[in-house]
Design a protein around this motif. Structure first.
Motif, PDB file in Angstrom:
ATOM      1  N   ASP A   1     -28.777  16.538 -52.229  1.00 51.89           N
ATOM      2  CA  ASP A   1     -28.089  15.240 -52.201  1.00 51.89           C
ATOM      3  C   ASP A   1     -27.698  14.817 -50.787  1.00 51.89           C
ATOM      4  O   ASP A   1     -26.542  14.505 -50.505  1.00 51.89           O
ATOM      5  N   LYS A   2     -28.660  14.817 -49.888  1.00 46.73           N
ATOM      6  CA  LYS A   2     -28.389  14.479 -48.490  1.00 46.73           C
ATOM      7  C   LYS A   2     -27.896  13.031 -48.367  1.00 46.73           C
ATOM      8  O   LYS A   2     -28.319  12.152 -49.106  1.00 46.73           O
ATOM      9  N   THR A   3     -27.024  12.824 -47.393  1.00 47.52           N
ATOM     10  CA  THR A   3     -26.494  11.484 -47.116  1.00 47.52           C
ATOM     11  C   THR A   3     -27.247  10.879 -45.933  1.00 47.52           C
ATOM     12  O   THR A   3     -27.988  11.570 -45.227  1.00 47.52           O
ATOM     13  N   GLU A   4     -27.033   9.588 -45.711  1.00 43.89           N
ATOM     14  CA  GLU A   4     -27.674   8.929 -44.571  1.00 43.89           C
ATOM     15  C   GLU A   4     -26.827   8.961 -43.316  1.00 43.89           C
ATOM     16  O   GLU A   4     -27.283   8.612 -42.231  1.00 43.89           O
TER      17      GLU A   4
ATOM     18  N   ARG B   1     -16.620  16.856 -48.511  1.00 40.98           N
ATOM     19  CA  ARG B   1     -16.783  15.742 -49.442  1.00 40.98           C
ATOM     20  C   ARG B   1     -18.065  14.945 -49.224  1.00 40.98           C
ATOM     21  O   ARG B   1     -18.766  14.606 -50.170  1.00 40.98           O
ATOM     22  N   LYS B   2     -18.355  14.633 -47.968  1.00 40.36           N
ATOM     23  CA  LYS B   2     -19.545  13.838 -47.675  1.00 40.36           C
ATOM     24  C   LYS B   2     -20.172  14.338 -46.380  1.00 40.36           C
ATOM     25  O   LYS B   2     -19.808  13.908 -45.294  1.00 40.36           O
ATOM     26  N   PRO B   3     -21.116  15.260 -46.505  1.00 36.16           N
ATOM     27  CA  PRO B   3     -21.725  15.832 -45.297  1.00 36.16           C
ATOM     28  C   PRO B   3     -22.399  14.773 -44.442  1.00 36.16           C
ATOM     29  O   PRO B   3     -22.945  13.793 -44.958  1.00 36.16           O
ATOM     30  N   ARG B   4     -22.341  14.971 -43.136  1.00 35.29           N
ATOM     31  CA  ARG B   4     -22.909  14.012 -42.177  1.00 35.29           C
ATOM     32  C   ARG B   4     -24.361  14.382 -41.884  1.00 35.29           C
ATOM     33  O   ARG B   4     -24.724  14.763 -40.783  1.00 35.29           O
TER      34      ARG B   4
END
Length: 211
Positions: A207-210, A190-193
């Protein structure tokens, strides 16, 4: 994604975890086979809890056959689909005894002929028990291979074939474990680290996350 990038990805994964292995607990090829069959649509942690009860009582095909299907169910009833899994394991044990002298076979064809054993399970056994450079593509590997650009494919088999073809030989034996663990704990669904990812700058995910 080019070959130099792929090599660097696996080099970093190896540097981060030099000796990866399955999180299923086992001591023999047969125990691993039973654990992998039980792990379908179940967590490794849940399987380990069940096999911690089962294996001290029965950890050979002969012992499980002696336990009987109802006895086996009592030990694995905390695992999803335990009824069908117990049925498959009993049939699998009978076939191992009748055709293979109670030993786990070392070829893909013989493994896939066992009840409850498909291509992915056969690849796990060939790789983890017998040291063959196979790639057991599960949902984690499929996601990581597509998301990162490492080996994109529309089907599990397409991803498997491309990973086997494109992974540098020196990394191929352990690649299966690195990618599963990376997908399980870092490149989650769901939300890669991404902020904790050792291949962050090499990954082609847009769509990289912080985190």
């Amino acid at each position: 994604m080019n070959k130099d990038k792929r090599r660097e990805i696996f080099q970093r994964l190896r540097d981060h975890n030099p000796a990866p292995t399955t999180e299923l607990e086992y001591t023999t090829a047969f125990e691993l086979l039973v654990a992998v069959v039980l792990s379908a649509q179940a967590t490794d942690r849940g399987v380990n809890k069940a096999t911690a009860r089962l294996f001290p009582v029965a950890n050979t095909p002969e012992a499980i056959l002696a336990l009987g299907e109802d006895g086996l169910k009592e030990h694995i009833k905390t695992i999803g689909l335990f009824n069908s899994k117990a049925s498959n394991i009993m049939k699998l044990c009978r076939m191992l005894v009748d055709r293979h002298g109670g030993e786990v076979p070392r070829t893909r064809g013989e493994l896939e002929a066992l009840p409850g054993v498909g291509r992915k399970t056969a690849n796990v056994i060939l790789n983890t028990a017998f040291g063959q450079p196979t790639m057991a593509v599960d949902t984690h590997i499929y996601r990581v291979a597509n998301r990162t650009g490492l080996a994109p494919g529309k089907t599990v088999r397409e991803v498997e074939d491309r990973l086997v073809r494109w992974t540098p030989k020196e990394f191929l034996h352990d690649a299966h474990h690195w990618l599963i663990l990376h997908g399980r704990y870092v490149c989650v669904a769901r939300k890669p680290r991404c902020g904790a990812c050792v291949i962050h700058d090499l990954c082609e995910y847009r769509d990289k996350t912080e985190e």
